[in-house]
Design a protein around this motif. Structure first.
Motif, PDB file in Angstrom:
ATOM      1  N   UNK A 101       0.643  -1.273  -0.297  1.00  0.00           N
ATOM      2  CA  UNK A 101       0.033  -0.007  -0.005  1.00  0.00           C
ATOM      3  C   UNK A 101       0.734   1.083   0.147  1.00  0.00           C
ATOM      4  N   UNK A 102       0.572   2.186  -0.702  1.00  0.00           N
ATOM      5  CA  UNK A 102       1.154   3.379  -0.293  1.00  0.00           C
ATOM      6  C   UNK A 102       0.790   4.517   0.288  1.00  0.00           C
ATOM      7  N   UNK A 103       1.329   5.518   0.913  1.00  0.00           N
ATOM      8  CA  UNK A 103       1.407   5.760   2.416  1.00  0.00           C
ATOM      9  C   UNK A 103       1.542   7.379   2.313  1.00  0.00           C
ATOM     10  N   UNK A 104       0.602   7.308   2.139  1.00  0.00           N
ATOM     11  CA  UNK A 104       0.539   9.024   1.472  1.00  0.00           C
ATOM     12  C   UNK A 104       1.411   9.946   3.285  1.00  0.00           C
ATOM     13  N   UNK A 105       2.490  10.889   2.383  1.00  0.00           N
ATOM     14  CA  UNK A 105       3.144  11.338   4.222  1.00  0.00           C
ATOM     15  C   UNK A 105       4.790  11.007   4.678  1.00  0.00           C
ATOM     16  N   UNK A 106       4.123  10.019   4.926  1.00  0.00           N
ATOM     17  CA  UNK A 106       4.783   9.630   5.292  1.00  0.00           C
ATOM     18  C   UNK A 106       6.613   8.772   4.747  1.00  0.00           C
ATOM     19  N   UNK A 111       9.251   5.251   8.687  1.00  0.00           N
ATOM     20  CA  UNK A 111       7.993   4.344   8.702  1.00  0.00           C
ATOM     21  C   UNK A 111       9.111   3.299   9.331  1.00  0.00           C
ATOM     22  N   UNK A 151       6.310   6.510   1.296  1.00  0.00           N
ATOM     23  CA  UNK A 151       6.214   4.421   1.594  1.00  0.00           C
ATOM     24  C   UNK A 151       5.524   4.456   0.216  1.00  0.00           C
ATOM     25  N   UNK A 152       6.260   3.298  -0.218  1.00  0.00           N
ATOM     26  CA  UNK A 152       5.312   3.086  -1.567  1.00  0.00           C
ATOM     27  C   UNK A 152       5.329   3.948  -2.444  1.00  0.00           C
TER      28      UNK A 152
END
Lengths: 262, 431
Positions: A101-106, A111, A151-152
């Motif tokens: 999963x793409x995690x916005x802002x991190x 992470x 992340x991703x």
């Protein structure tokens, strides 16, 4: 939660039944799966699409979509199904996801450090950790500037898979479930990723559940056991030679059986 | 629209980017095929799609100092349609600063004094520069303008460079009581200053700010809305940015029941760089609205707008309207605007509307982006599957998302205090 290394651990899956809610009502996916994996063992789970392989992976990790209707998952005798998702990871389970999963802002850096701290129970020493991350990234041929990216986010399919294995190497789980990690990888990426799994296996005595549709990845990661999954059950199990047979004959004979049984 | 061959319908293409209003994830870079459409819908033509109620171009919106020109809004007007007008009844009425019960000042002002090179005084209506920069563009602004006899005036003299921010601390002391304010900030040529307007406490506050940025000056205006839960704040902040000047406006809206700020700038010369940054965090019961208007009225200036907000709680509500007008005279303009919202819980609503009007094709660039994303179960599952507890996972995402704006502020003490504010907001989220 500190973990001790180099001890024997066991992940037991006992008569596991899992269903999901769909628009058409409840659908049973896993219909009684039993498996026992010990530290240092590599189990390949193979099967046609829709046979429940990924459901097994997600259920072990605790995805809320999957409901366990009966059966058990035990990690060294502890009831995994009673644990929250984060507690399972802290207890030493890792799922390399088919679709990370793409995690916005991190950022990756943030992470990885946060996750490592959560898993180990205390923060890693900054200097050695930074070095460890850098080296692990280099081995997986991940560009150094990925550390500063979210992340991703915007990663290609292959890059995402490498980042999953990066985490596998850094977090040092007792057991890893690799959910079709080989899908979408070109031959070079497949080799790099497989080497990462083999390192984690050798260095941490990690037990591995390798879920795959194709036998290709088994040229790089040698399984001790092969289980053939059909229609939510283990239809047959054996040694590495079973994979060779599947390579030659495909899943047809299992599907025919399932159809008759169904 | 003559020289280069890299033009379609008078609009440059290729590496230079031009965009049109829309809601795409990352804005859009027009191809030759779509450039015509852009030119068509945003050209000089008076029949172009209206951006405001009844007046066509954003540049044609009524401005003025006459109350009669701004009737009480009904909520059907383009510029009021998102706003909870019931809660604004107090600040929109033509009422002097006062408290009916105690007859005392409902708002207290503290201003940095005694700084070399800074002149602190007041300005009546008609005393320049009061009224030379700010042009009331809605009823709230004109009401505040005419009800403030003496505007606060802070001037940084020519060539003065300040190390420390000049502060105006605005504290509401009586919830529901009316406070009008008009503040004039000026940086003379080549002066450098940071102005901080910090709003706390509670009142029905209606505050105008006009900022005159002299040639070669470097000005940052930081407006912090740290109101109590029952405060109401409307305001218009207008800047005129001089030749080769740098201007940065930062709006941070965390507190208050309703906050509605119009922040605008235009240019008085060429070669200037101007930015507007915004950060907001709306909880249940809060309405936070920011309207930005960049008026590229002169050639060869750059502008950048970035607003980011997070929403949590069923009735949390935010609005961002970003207008950019590149007038026919503004050749060589380079402009970009972006708004991103992160919706953390069900029920919260974020509206985000970028409007871009381009009246000349001879520009360096004009782009926009708007996205409103949810922090959803899949993000949460991914982070938790890596051992991160749910509360930490949510905090990680929100902090990371909003940090982009905090890092633009450039005043370490404020950046740090905002980090603490966010921790407090996120505590609510974690519980």
């Amino acid at each position: 939660m500190k973990r001790t290394r180099n001890t024997m651990s066991t992940l037991e899956i006992k008569d596991l039944h899992v269903s999901i809610e769909t628009d058409q009502g409840t659908k049973d996916i896993l219909k009684g799966v039993s498996l026992t994996i010990n530290s240092g063992e590599i189990h390949a789970i193979m099967g046609p699409n829709g046979s429940g392989k990924s459901t097994l992976a997600a259920t072990i990790a605790g995805h809320p979509r999957y409901e366990v209707t009966s059966g058990e998952i035990l990690l060294d005798g502890e009831d995994v199904l009673e644990m929250e998702v984060d507690e399972r990871a802290q207890a030493g389970l890792f799922l390399a996801m088919q679709y990370p999963v793409e995690v916005p802002g991190v950022t990756m850096t943030n992470f990885l450090r946060t996750a490592k701290t959560a898993i180990d129970g205390d923060a890693p020493k900054l200097r050695t950790w930074t070095k460890e991350v850098k080296e692990a990234m280099a081995k997986l041929r991940i560009d150094a500037d990925f550390a500063n990216r979210n992340v991703n986010e915007g990663f290609s399919g292959g890059e995402k898979k490498r980042v999953e294995i990066l985490q596998l190497e850094l977090f040092k789980p007792k057991f890893a479930v690799l959910d079709e990690t080989d899908s979408g990888l070109d031959i070079d990426a497949l080799r790099v990723v497989s080497e990462g799994v083999n390192r984690a296996h050798a260095e941490n005595n990690m037990g591995t559940l390798l879920i795959t549709h194709y036998t290709r990845i088994l040229n790089y990661i040698k399984p001790d056991y092969v289980h053939v999954f059909v229609d939510g059950r283990v239809a047959e199990q054996g040694g590495p030679e079973l994979a060779d047979e599947l390579e030659a004959n495909g899943y047809d004979r299992f599907l025919a059986t399932a159809a008759v049984a169904g | 629209m003559t020289e280069t061959t890299e033009q379609v319908a008078g609009v440059e293409v290729g590496s230079r980017r031009i965009s049109i209003p829309g809601f795409t994830e990352e804005g859009e870079n027009l191809t030759a095929a779509t450039n015509q459409a852009a030119d068509h819908s945003h050209g000089f033509d008076a029949a172009a799609k209206p951006l405001t109620s009844g007046s066509g171009s954003r540049g044609n919106r009524h401005i003025g100092y006459d109350l009669a020109g701004f009737p009480e809004p009904t909520g059907r007007e383009e510029e009021w349609r998102f706003t909870p007008l019931k809660k604004l009844a107090g600040v929109l009425s033509d009422t002097p600063t006062a408290n009916a019960v105690t007859d005392s000042e409902p708002v207290d002002y503290q201003v940095t004094e005694g700084v070399d090179g800074v002149v602190l005084s007041t300005l009546r209506d008609g005393e320049a520069p009061r009224g030379t920069v700010l042009q009331p563009a809605d009823r709230a602004a004109v009401v505040a303008y005419k009800n403030v006899e003496q505007a606060l005036y802070l001037k940084v003299t020519e060539g003065t460079e300040l190390d420390e921010p000049l502060r105006v601390d605005i504290t509401g002391t009586q919830a529901g009581s009316r406070g009008n304010a008009h503040v004039v900030l000026e940086a003379e040529p080549n002066a450098k200053a940071v102005f901080v307007l910090e709003h706390r406490g509670s009142a029905d506050f209606n505050g105008n700010v006009e900022i005159k940025v002299g040639q070669g000056a470097d000005v940052t205006v930081i407006s912090l809305q740290r109101w109590d839960d029952d405060a109401v704040h409307v305001g218009q902040h207008d800047a005129a940015v001089g030749q080769d000047a740098s201007y940065k406006h930062v709006a941070v809206s965390l507190g208050g029941s309703v906050v509605r700020l119009n922040t605008n700038f235009r240019y008085t010369g060429e070669g200037a760089e101007a930015q507007m940054y915004g950060l907001y965090f709306a909880d249940s019961g809060q309405h936070i609205e920011h309207r930005t208007f960049v008026d590229h009225n002169t050639p060869r200036n750059t502008s950048n707008v970035l607003y980011k907000g997070a929403l949590q709680g069923e009735t949390a509500r935010t609005v961002w309207i970003g207008d950019v007008l590149i007038r026919a005279a503004a050749e060589g303009t380079d402009s970009y605007e972006k708004n991103q919202n992160l919706v953390l819980t069900d029920g919260a609503r974020a509206d985000s509307v970028p409007n871009l009007e381009i009246e000349t094709g001879l520009i360096e660039g004009a782009g926009h982006a708007s996205s409103t994303g949810r922090f959803d179960e899949n993000h949460l599952f991914y982070l938790m599957a890596r051992g991160i507890p749910e509360k930490v996972a949510r905090q990680l995402v929100v902090r990371g998302f909003l940090n982009e704006v905090i890092q633009k502020i450039g005043v370490p003490s404020i950046e740090e205090s905002l980090q603490e504010d966010l921790e407090a907001e996120l505590e609510i989220l974690g519980n």
